[in-house]
Scaffold this active site. Structure first.
Site, PDB file in Angstrom:
ATOM      1  N   GLY A 239       0.775  -1.236   0.000  1.00 10.32           N
ATOM      2  CA  GLY A 239       0.000   0.000   0.000  1.00 10.32           C
ATOM      3  C   GLY A 239       0.807   1.287   0.000  1.00 10.32           C
ATOM      4  O   GLY A 239       0.220   2.365  -0.099  1.00 10.32           O
ATOM      5  N   PRO A 277       5.206  -4.875  -0.588  1.00 13.37           N
ATOM      6  CA  PRO A 277       5.130  -3.676  -1.422  1.00 13.37           C
ATOM      7  C   PRO A 277       5.060  -4.022  -2.906  1.00 13.37           C
ATOM      8  O   PRO A 277       5.741  -4.929  -3.380  1.00 13.37           O
ATOM      9  CB  PRO A 277       6.455  -2.974  -1.112  1.00 13.37           C
ATOM     10  CG  PRO A 277       7.394  -4.114  -0.818  1.00 13.37           C
ATOM     11  CD  PRO A 277       6.572  -5.168  -0.134  1.00 13.37           C
ATOM     12  N   GLY A 278       4.223  -3.285  -3.624  1.00  8.38           N
ATOM     13  CA  GLY A 278       4.176  -3.454  -5.073  1.00  8.38           C
ATOM     14  C   GLY A 278       4.434  -2.117  -5.735  1.00  8.38           C
ATOM     15  O   GLY A 278       5.533  -1.815  -6.222  1.00  8.38           O
ATOM     16  N   ARG A 315      -6.001   2.308 -15.586  1.00  7.74           N
ATOM     17  CA  ARG A 315      -6.138   3.071 -14.330  1.00  7.74           C
ATOM     18  C   ARG A 315      -6.911   4.392 -14.495  1.00  7.74           C
ATOM     19  O   ARG A 315      -7.761   4.690 -13.669  1.00  7.74           O
ATOM     20  CB  ARG A 315      -4.767   3.324 -13.694  1.00  7.74           C
ATOM     21  CG  ARG A 315      -3.995   2.041 -13.386  1.00  7.74           C
ATOM     22  CD  ARG A 315      -2.793   2.271 -12.483  1.00  7.74           C
ATOM     23  NE  ARG A 315      -3.189   2.547 -11.130  1.00  7.74           N
ATOM     24  CZ  ARG A 315      -3.205   3.729 -10.577  1.00  7.74           C
ATOM     25  NH1 ARG A 315      -2.770   4.785 -11.260  1.00  7.74           N
ATOM     26  NH2 ARG A 315      -3.639   3.905  -9.363  1.00  7.74           N
ATOM     27  N   TYR A 319     -10.194   4.019 -12.311  1.00  2.41           N
ATOM     28  CA  TYR A 319     -10.135   4.648 -10.982  1.00  2.41           C
ATOM     29  C   TYR A 319     -10.138   6.169 -11.058  1.00  2.41           C
ATOM     30  O   TYR A 319      -9.980   6.820 -10.021  1.00  2.41           O
ATOM     31  CB  TYR A 319      -8.839   4.270 -10.248  1.00  2.41           C
ATOM     32  CG  TYR A 319      -8.530   2.803 -10.160  1.00  2.41           C
ATOM     33  CD1 TYR A 319      -9.267   1.968  -9.319  1.00  2.41           C
ATOM     34  CD2 TYR A 319      -7.479   2.242 -10.885  1.00  2.41           C
ATOM     35  CE1 TYR A 319      -8.971   0.617  -9.224  1.00  2.41           C
ATOM     36  CE2 TYR A 319      -7.174   0.902 -10.792  1.00  2.41           C
ATOM     37  CZ  TYR A 319      -7.926   0.103  -9.963  1.00  2.41           C
ATOM     38  OH  TYR A 319      -7.639  -1.229  -9.866  1.00  2.41           O
ATOM     39  N   CYS A 358     -13.449   1.750 -29.024  1.00  2.00           N
ATOM     40  CA  CYS A 358     -14.787   2.261 -29.286  1.00  2.00           C
ATOM     41  C   CYS A 358     -15.547   2.413 -27.980  1.00  2.00           C
ATOM     42  O   CYS A 358     -16.519   1.692 -27.717  1.00  2.00           O
ATOM     43  CB  CYS A 358     -15.494   1.312 -30.246  1.00  2.00           C
ATOM     44  SG  CYS A 358     -14.577   1.209 -31.776  1.00  2.00           S
ATOM     45  N   GLU A 359     -15.087   3.283 -27.126  1.00  2.52           N
ATOM     46  CA  GLU A 359     -15.718   3.598 -25.848  1.00  2.52           C
ATOM     47  C   GLU A 359     -15.392   5.049 -25.534  1.00  2.52           C
ATOM     48  O   GLU A 359     -14.221   5.450 -25.626  1.00  2.52           O
ATOM     49  CB  GLU A 359     -15.103   2.775 -24.705  1.00  2.52           C
ATOM     50  CG  GLU A 359     -15.250   1.304 -24.826  1.00  2.52           C
ATOM     51  CD  GLU A 359     -16.130   0.704 -23.740  1.00  2.52           C
ATOM     52  OE1 GLU A 359     -16.687   1.461 -22.911  1.00  2.52           O
ATOM     53  OE2 GLU A 359     -16.250  -0.526 -23.752  1.00  2.52           O
ATOM     54  N   TYR A 387       0.492  -1.849 -12.034  1.00  3.06           N
ATOM     55  CA  TYR A 387      -0.908  -1.969 -12.453  1.00  3.06           C
ATOM     56  C   TYR A 387      -1.134  -1.368 -13.835  1.00  3.06           C
ATOM     57  O   TYR A 387      -2.201  -0.826 -14.123  1.00  3.06           O
ATOM     58  CB  TYR A 387      -1.842  -1.347 -11.396  1.00  3.06           C
ATOM     59  CG  TYR A 387      -1.579  -1.906 -10.004  1.00  3.06           C
ATOM     60  CD1 TYR A 387      -1.915  -3.214  -9.702  1.00  3.06           C
ATOM     61  CD2 TYR A 387      -0.942  -1.141  -9.024  1.00  3.06           C
ATOM     62  CE1 TYR A 387      -1.643  -3.750  -8.453  1.00  3.06           C
ATOM     63  CE2 TYR A 387      -0.666  -1.670  -7.769  1.00  3.06           C
ATOM     64  CZ  TYR A 387      -1.024  -2.964  -7.494  1.00  3.06           C
ATOM     65  OH  TYR A 387      -0.737  -3.496  -6.256  1.00  3.06           O
TER      66      TYR A 387
HETATM   67  N1  LLP Z   1      -0.776  -7.241  -0.543  1.00  2.03           N
HETATM   68  C1  LLP Z   1      -2.074  -7.492  -0.820  1.00  2.03           C
HETATM   69  C2  LLP Z   1      -2.771  -8.518  -0.074  1.00  2.03           C
HETATM   70  C3  LLP Z   1      -2.714  -6.752  -1.827  1.00  2.03           C
HETATM   71  O1  LLP Z   1      -3.987  -6.993  -2.096  1.00  2.03           O
HETATM   72  C4  LLP Z   1      -1.990  -5.751  -2.543  1.00  2.03           C
HETATM   73  C5  LLP Z   1      -2.630  -4.982  -3.594  1.00  2.03           C
HETATM   74  C6  LLP Z   1      -0.643  -5.551  -2.213  1.00  2.03           C
HETATM   75  C7  LLP Z   1      -0.065  -6.306  -1.204  1.00  2.03           C
HETATM   76  C8  LLP Z   1       0.221  -4.557  -2.922  1.00  2.03           C
HETATM   77  O2  LLP Z   1      -0.217  -3.258  -2.779  1.00  2.03           O
HETATM   78  P1  LLP Z   1       0.699  -2.047  -3.297  1.00  2.03           P
HETATM   79  O3  LLP Z   1       1.957  -2.052  -2.457  1.00  2.03           O
HETATM   80  O4  LLP Z   1       0.993  -2.269  -4.720  1.00  2.03           O
HETATM   81  O5  LLP Z   1      -0.112  -0.846  -3.064  1.00  2.03           O
HETATM   82  N2  LLP Z   1      -5.096  -1.926  -9.387  1.00  2.03           N
HETATM   83  C9  LLP Z   1      -5.051  -0.921  -8.337  1.00  2.03           C
HETATM   84  C10 LLP Z   1      -4.326  -1.399  -7.106  1.00  2.03           C
HETATM   85  C11 LLP Z   1      -4.901  -2.682  -6.537  1.00  2.03           C
HETATM   86  C12 LLP Z   1      -4.151  -3.168  -5.338  1.00  2.03           C
HETATM   87  C13 LLP Z   1      -4.558  -4.557  -5.020  1.00  2.03           C
HETATM   88  N3  LLP Z   1      -3.860  -5.142  -3.921  1.00  2.03           N
HETATM   89  C14 LLP Z   1      -4.422   0.349  -8.908  1.00  2.03           C
HETATM   90  O6  LLP Z   1      -4.078   0.368 -10.082  1.00  2.03           O
HETATM   91  O7  LLP Z   1      -4.308   1.337  -8.207  1.00  2.03           O
END
Ligand code: LLP
Length: 429
Positions: A239, A277-278, A315, A319, A358-359, A387
């Site tokens: 997150g 972390p992602g 995105r 969102y 086409c949207e 993402y």
């Molecule tokens: N751990 C779990 C259990 C998760 O569900 C997620 C993300 C992460 C870690 C990694 O979160 P990060 O560090 O990347 O914030 N598609 C959306 C984001 C969806 C996140 C889903 N879960 C976007 O493009 O903003």
């Protein structure tokens, strides 16, 4: 922030002018910077060093095997949410004990595969899932480790689609049910239920929601210990933010200086911390490169119609997310000093950056002040490493974009552009 910079009116990724990549592999394409990925990972590791966490990169955000291999070579574990992601992590050479597996809908097949692979931790999201996991482990005659994902009912103040730790979300088990959960399942012979997992949402731009949820988790851990259920692992999930605009996100060190004091003593007494972390690693490490096909006026609006739209980057339309967009070869004086929606330079033109689909909802940037763009210009869509490709689709039968990894002065294709044959490969006429 990252290694994408304008030099002599040309956008570079590290030492490579991105237009040369467009000439070599075509557009749309995703371009990732090895050194940004590496620095973001090591910065996080340094910031949280005192807790010696297991950093499990969240595969879902950018899952190319080359990216996973790079992070695995730095010692990262992986957070997976499907059998497909486990397959990728394994292909990238991640040791199974460094893999954690979350997700509300794990199928029997996926659970069996993960048990056979001997992954480190299952993050269990419901009573029914625990019973199913225990049943499959018993059938296979194996033992594994699990953490209960609790829902701390904390507001991460982010988009409602990516808010996961509030009471009404589908994830985890309400905090009040956690004790009953351990009382029922805490002595299972096949599952060592000794962890607590949190993931409150994404992206979270302040530290308060983390503090609130960690405090709640620690109170639960103490309560469980008193009841004879010792907890050895606390997985904080992911997150952490990214810089969609310059300096938007707290730094890894800012998150750490808030979180580490709460956990320092616990770690000294043996608690193992996991981070997932992602975005904070991958988002600023990637751009989407797209070419302007046509420019047209409709009413008062000027459209730059590009070869990438919501198929390549979902995105903005899904969102309402902001991505900074700019030409890769701006005219003299037009190179952006900062990435900001408030950037004002003389001669900017209100532009709708849209895709070919086409949207009407197919856009990359709405009502954006940009240098005047022409047919054939290349646009960079920044902070697209997380993402981006991971959520891309073949809608309107556009093949998926290519992916390129830059390292210093060199680049290599890590996913080739799909062909039309690829589009129908699994179909039967
Ligand atoms: N751990 C779990 C259990 C998760 O569900 C997620 C993300 C992460 C870690 C990694 O979160 P990060 O560090 O990347 O914030 N598609 C959306 C984001 C969806 C996140 C889903 N879960 C976007 O493009 O903003």
């Amino acid at each position: 922030m990252d290694h994408f910079r304008y030099k002599d009116h040309s956008l570079y990724c590290e030492g490579v002018a991105v237009h040369t990549i467009a000439e070599a592999v075509g557009t749309p394409c995703y371009i990732y910077s090895t050194n940004t990925l590496r620095e973001h990972y090591t910065r996080l590791q340094d910031a949280f060093r005192e807790l010696d966490p297991l950093i499990c990169y969240s595969v879902k955000c950018c899952s190319n095997v080359a990216v996973l291999s790079l992070l695995a070579s730095l010692g990262a574990g992986m957070d997976v949410v499907s059998g497909g992601e486990l397959f990728r992590a394994t292909k990238a050479g991640v040791p199974p004990e460094r893999i954690v597996y979350a997700g509300v809908g794990k199928s029997d097949r996926e659970i069996e595969g993960a048990l056979r692979a001997k992954i480190g931790l299952f993050n269990v999201e419901s009573e029914m899932e625990f019973e199913n996991l225990a049943r499959i482990a018993r059938t296979l005659g194996v033992r594994t480790r699990a953490a209960l994902r609790v829902n701390p009912d904390v507001d991460p103040k982010t988009h409602r689609y990516t808010t996961t730790g509030k009471r009404e979300s589908k994830f985890g088990v309400d905090l009040e049910r956690a004790v009953a959960f351990f009382s029922t399942y805490g002595a299972d012979p096949h599952i060592a239920l000794t962890g607590i997992h949190l993931h409150i949402g994404s992206p979270v731009y302040t530290t308060d929601p983390y503090l609130e949820s960690v405090r709640k988790a620690l109170a639960l851990i103490d309560d469980l210990a008193r009841r004879g259920f010792p907890i050895d692992t606390l997985d904080l999930g992911g997150g952490f933010g990214a810089d969609y605009e310059s300096d938007q996100s707290p730094l890894a060190a800012d998150y750490a200086s808030a979180i580490v004091p709460l956990l320092r003593d616990r770690v000294r007494s043996g608690l193992r911390i996991v981070l997932e972390p992602g975005r904070t690693i991958a988002a600023n490490a990637g751009i989407l490169l797209t070419r302007v096909e046509y420019v047209k006026q409709s009413g008062d609006r000027r459209f730059a119609i590009c070869d990438a739209g919501m198929n390549a980057l979902l995105r903005p339309s899904h969102y309402g997310a902001f991505h900074f967009v700019w030409p890769t070869e701006p005219a003299a004086g037009m190179a952006p000093q900062r990435r900001s929606r408030e950037l004002i330079l003389p001669g900017l033109v209100r532009t709708e950056v849209v895709g070919p689909l086409c949207e009407t909802g197919d856009f990359i940037a709405e009502d954006r002040l940009l240098p005047p763009v022409q047919r054939g210009d290349l646009l960079a869509v920044f902070t697209a490493g997380a993402y981006g490709m991971a959520m891309a689709s073949r809608y309107n039968s556009h093949p998926l974009p290519a992916e390129v990894l830059v390292n210093g002065e060199t680049h290599r294709t890590i996913r080739s552009r799909e062909s039309y044959e690829d589009l129908v490969r699994h179909e039967t006429a």
